[in-house]
Design a protein around this motif. Structure first.
Motif, short mmCIF file in Angstrom:
data_model
loop_
_atom_site.label_atom_id
_atom_site.label_comp_id
_atom_site.label_asym_id
_atom_site.label_seq_id
_atom_site.Cartn_x
_atom_site.Cartn_y
_atom_site.Cartn_z
N GLU A 13 0.82 -1.22 0.00
CA GLU A 13 0.00 0.00 0.00
C GLU A 13 0.85 1.26 0.00
O GLU A 13 0.61 2.20 -0.74
N ASN A 14 1.88 1.24 0.85
CA ASN A 14 2.62 2.46 1.12
C ASN A 14 3.73 2.75 0.12
O ASN A 14 4.00 3.90 -0.19
N LEU A 16 4.23 0.62 -2.90
CA LEU A 16 3.91 0.17 -4.27
C LEU A 16 2.50 0.61 -4.69
O LEU A 16 2.05 0.29 -5.77
N PHE A 17 1.84 1.35 -3.83
CA PHE A 17 0.52 1.93 -4.13
C PHE A 17 -0.46 0.90 -4.70
O PHE A 17 -1.18 1.17 -5.65
N GLY A 18 -0.39 -0.30 -4.12
CA GLY A 18 -1.37 -1.33 -4.47
C GLY A 18 -0.85 -2.38 -5.43
O GLY A 18 -1.47 -3.43 -5.59
N GLU A 19 0.28 -2.10 -6.08
CA GLU A 19 0.75 -3.06 -7.09
C GLU A 19 1.66 -4.12 -6.46
O GLU A 19 2.89 -4.03 -6.51
N ILE B 448 5.44 3.61 -11.79
CA ILE B 448 4.42 2.69 -11.29
C ILE B 448 3.01 3.30 -11.44
O ILE B 448 2.02 2.58 -11.51
N PHE B 449 2.94 4.64 -11.51
CA PHE B 449 1.64 5.31 -11.58
C PHE B 449 1.06 5.38 -13.00
O PHE B 449 -0.09 5.73 -13.17
N LYS B 600 -4.00 4.11 -7.79
CA LYS B 600 -2.69 4.36 -7.21
C LYS B 600 -2.49 5.84 -6.88
O LYS B 600 -1.92 6.18 -5.85
N LYS B 603 -4.13 6.70 -3.69
CA LYS B 603 -3.35 6.24 -2.53
C LYS B 603 -2.20 7.18 -2.23
O LYS B 603 -1.89 7.47 -1.08
N LEU B 604 -1.57 7.67 -3.31
CA LEU B 604 -0.45 8.60 -3.14
C LEU B 604 -0.92 9.89 -2.45
O LEU B 604 -0.29 10.36 -1.50
N LYS B 607 -1.67 9.33 1.15
CA LYS B 607 -0.42 9.18 1.91
C LYS B 607 0.22 10.54 2.17
O LYS B 607 0.61 10.85 3.29
#
Lengths: 85, 660
Positions: A13-14, A16-19, B448-449, B600, B603-604, B607
């Protein structure tokens, strides 16, 4: 206790933002760019707060913290059989 | 200083509209608000927006040669034009202005393309040879002034800024995912490309020759390298004397203007050095301008104030508050025309506005010294990691990285873990890209985003191979610093520093920056100085500091380098800017652009909002994603967002057959 799953979820989660599909148990966080030099604090804070442990300075080393596998065995040693709430 | 634009028709149908050309010119009005001019014939149309600095009354462009076969439009300055003019007068050339523009044109007439080697300056040039029907475009050595082009449907369009090219409907506005990927890895687009499909940048030190059946790009200058036997084995004192002489002469030439010239003064070594030489040798009443931040970690106020009182300059400060930084991002991106990973360009955009309001059109800046004299942390990092790589198990060697980044290693508990981060890839020390690869790999985490669509369109391995192939043949024999300097200057200098933190944010407010440290004579001289004089032990810019000893206060020469940066999270997520940030990053906006994975990104944001994250990567991701969304909105979705005011040109040369 399957507490390493909590760690895994936190990392996924923190950082890899879910990946999380590609995160393997023995992947080095540093070598694979999963955690950067400024992200280590977040990981350590999570472990200390979530497991109510205090990690000593000389324990803050890659051998204990640089992969899920290392964290798993570190936590097992650290918690030494005490029950996690 | 100006904006240039043009259309060349390969088939010469004589169908170039004056109105289109006017629009293409007028959208560059911020680059040249003083006057404008147009040239038109059956093959070509050229437009010029002028910021008058030399020959205020007589320098209207386009400018022609004696028989009116050659026509020039030009953005920039050639500082050694008086000397070149003497030579041309001796050759019998006749001048009708006192501009540097006209000097370039006659020199081109005299020497052809090789005239570029004579020019000491910062420029983007377009010369039309109407007799030969050839167009000649050129850019200065290090790429201080921009020049873009697009070749499409029988036409070539060129301009100082991409927005001018986009005025024509001949170019389809699309993002280039490969180039976007490069920004999310190398911090910027790679030489020659832009973030837009089919729009290219003429690389620094290159010229382009175009005719109906010819299109060729040629390099006329590269970052110099001298092998050991050609290096200068001089004592330090002699090197310092030569640097002092070359820098003073570079400044002397860069003060040539028919308007007053100010100085940027941050309180760092480089701008303090330039300003001090200006005050001591040329103008004791120098006017200075500097940026202040409200946050201590970013602000250099103490040293800036020290320099102002040391030099007794009349100084103006710009306070770059977090709110102002956040609320100016979109305006800055309109000028930078590419996504950013940093907010550092924004305070420079705000500073040029203040300078403009104070009626200054020209300032000298300290940019370039870090590249030429070895000032960046990444150079010191390369030195330490090379040394460490020879004995990777050595504890003492590894400890050296802590001295490089005290702000990273500030928490003693985390040092051992953080140190290990810098051990990554030590086994690759022989690789040509070793100095920069750790930074790039670290940055590339933010890819990754990207959405699945973007992910599936990109690769990075091929770019590494291409980059390695483009390196000079002897590159592998260069030392750690020469390699790192070359990569820094090839990839980052023009594409980011001189554009997003240079030309674009200054010209947004009609301000010309001049950069004495990037005088090519100084670059060339420093290439002949062994690296040991640039980084001595771990001391950066050793020889430049030594040159300034006794000239600058010791608090400045002994100061540890303070990298110029601006706040990110607190600028983009504060109460004032959060709405724009959230709007641009809403599920709906992200879906519309299709560039990023909304889950994603959410989530960023969560955070960053809850943790006030210190993570470099998270902060870079935020700026990268947000600025890409804004660039997409401004240039793809909704272009141009405001109507372009049509301004009557001061000069129109219309040689289209139907009008002759």
């Amino acid at each position: 206790m399957d507490y390493i799953n909590d760690v895994r979820n936190f990392v996924v989660e923190n950082f890899l933002f879910g990946e999380g599909e590609k995160l393997k148990h023995d992947n080095s966080f540093l070598e694979n760019g999963i955690v950067d030099s400024t992200g280590i604090l977040e990981l350590v804070s999570f472990l200390e707060e979530n497991y109510r442990i205090s990690i000593a300075d000389d324990e803050l080393i890659p051998e204990n913290l640089d992969s899920l596998k290392n964290i798993d065995s570190f936590l097992k040693r650290k918690l030494n059989g005490t029950t996690i709430q | 200083m100006c904006g240039i634009t043009g259309i060349f028709h390969f088939d010469g149908d004589g169908n170039i509209s004056l109105e289109l050309l006017q629009k293409m010119t007028n959208i560059l009005n911020h680059r040249g608000p003083d006057e404008s001019g147009i040239y038109l014939d059956d093959l070509i149309g050229m437009g010029h927006a002028r910021l008058s600095i030399v020959d205020l009354a007589g320098g209207t462009q386009p400018i022609h040669n004696e028989d009116e076969t050659l026509w020039i439009i030009y953005n920039g300055e050639v500082f050694n034009y008086p000397e070149l003019k003497e030579y041309l007068l001796e050759k019998g050339h006749k001048f009708y202005t006192t501009t540097d523009t006209e000097v370039i044109l006659h020199l081109f007439e005299e020497q052809g393309f090789s005239c570029l080697e004579q020019l000491n300056g910062q420029f983007a040039i377009a010369i039309w040879d109407s007799a030969k029907q050839e167009l000649f475009l050129a850019r200065d050595r290090v790429g201080i002034r921009p020049l873009f082009y697009a070749k499409n449907n029988g036409s070539l369009l060129f301009a100082s800024e991409i927005k001018s090219i986009f005025i024509s409907d001949k170019v389809k506005r699309q993002l280039n995912y490969e180039a976007l990927n490069h920004i999310f890895h190398f911090w910027t687009t790679l030489p020659g490309e832009t973030v837009f499909q089919d729009v290219y940048e003429l690389p620094p030190g290159h010229y382009l020759k175009i005719s109906r059946n010819h299109f060729a790009i040629t390099q006329y200058w590269d970052i110099p390298f001298y092998p050991t036997e050609e290096k200068l084995d001089w004592p330090a004192e002699r090197i310092c004397e030569q640097i002092h002489e070359l820098l003073t002469d570079a400044i002397r030439m860069r003060l040539r203007a028919d308007v007053p010239v100010g100085c940027y003064l941050s309180g760092g070594l480089d701008s303090s050095g330039v300003t001090t030489l200006v005050v001591n040798k040329f103008n004791s009443n120098a006017r200075t301008f500097g940026i202040r931040f409200e946050e201590d970690g970013f602000d250099e106020g103490e040293h800036q104030k020290l320099m102002v009182s040391f030099l007794k300059t009349s100084h103006t400060e710009l306070l770059a508050t977090n709110e102002r930084i956040g609320s100016s991002l979109a305006d800055v991106l309109w000028h930078c025309e590419k996504p950013l990973l940093r907010t550092a360009p924004i305070p420079l955009f705000l500073l040029s506005e203040i300078v403009n309001k104070n009626n200054f059109k020209v300032v000298l800046t300290g940019e370039g010294a870090d590249e030429v004299f070895g000032g960046y942390n990444i150079f010191r990092e390369a030195k330490v990691r090379n040394f460490w790589a020879k004995q990777p198990d050595s504890k003492s060697r590894g400890l050296l990285v802590r001295r490089l980044y005290p702000y990273i290693f500030k928490n003693p508990r985390l040092r051992a873990m953080q140190q290990n981060f810098f051990a990554t890839g030590l086994d690759q020390a022989d690789d040509s890209l070793f100095s920069h690869d750790l930074r790039w790999q670290n940055t590339s985490k933010i890819r990754i985003f990207f959405s699945n669509e973007v992910q599936s369109a990109i690769t990075i391995q091929a770019d590494y191979e291409k980059m390695k192939q483009s390196l000079p043949a002897t590159f592998s024999s260069w030392d750690y610093l020469e390699k790192a300097q070359y990569l820094e200057m090839t990839i980052f200098l023009s594409n980011y520093l001189l554009s997003s933190q240079g030309d674009r944010v200054a010209m947004a407010h009609s301000l010309e920056i001049r950069l004495p440290y990037l005088d090519y004579r100084l670059i060339d001289f420093m290439a002949r100085i062994p690296s040991q004089w640039k980084i001595r032990g771990l001391k950066e810019k050793y020889i430049l500091k030594k040159t300034f000893k006794g000239i600058l206060p010791e608090q400045i020469t002994n100061r540890q380098k303070h990298p110029y940066r601006a706040p990110i999270g607190k600028s983009l997520l504060n109460n004032k800017s959060i709405h724009v940030t959230q709007d641009m990053l809403s599920n709906q906006s992200l879906k519309k652009s299709g560039l990023f994975d909304a889950a994603k990104v959410n989530k960023l944001i969560q955070k960053l909002k809850t943790h006030d994250s210190q993570s470099e990567i998270d902060n870079m991701a935020l700026v990268g994603i947000l600025s890409t969304q804004i660039v997409h909105e401004q240039f793809i979705e909704n272009f141009p967002s405001k109507p372009i005011a049509l301004i009557t040109p001061n000069l129109v040369i219309d040689r289209r057959l139907k009008n002759v």
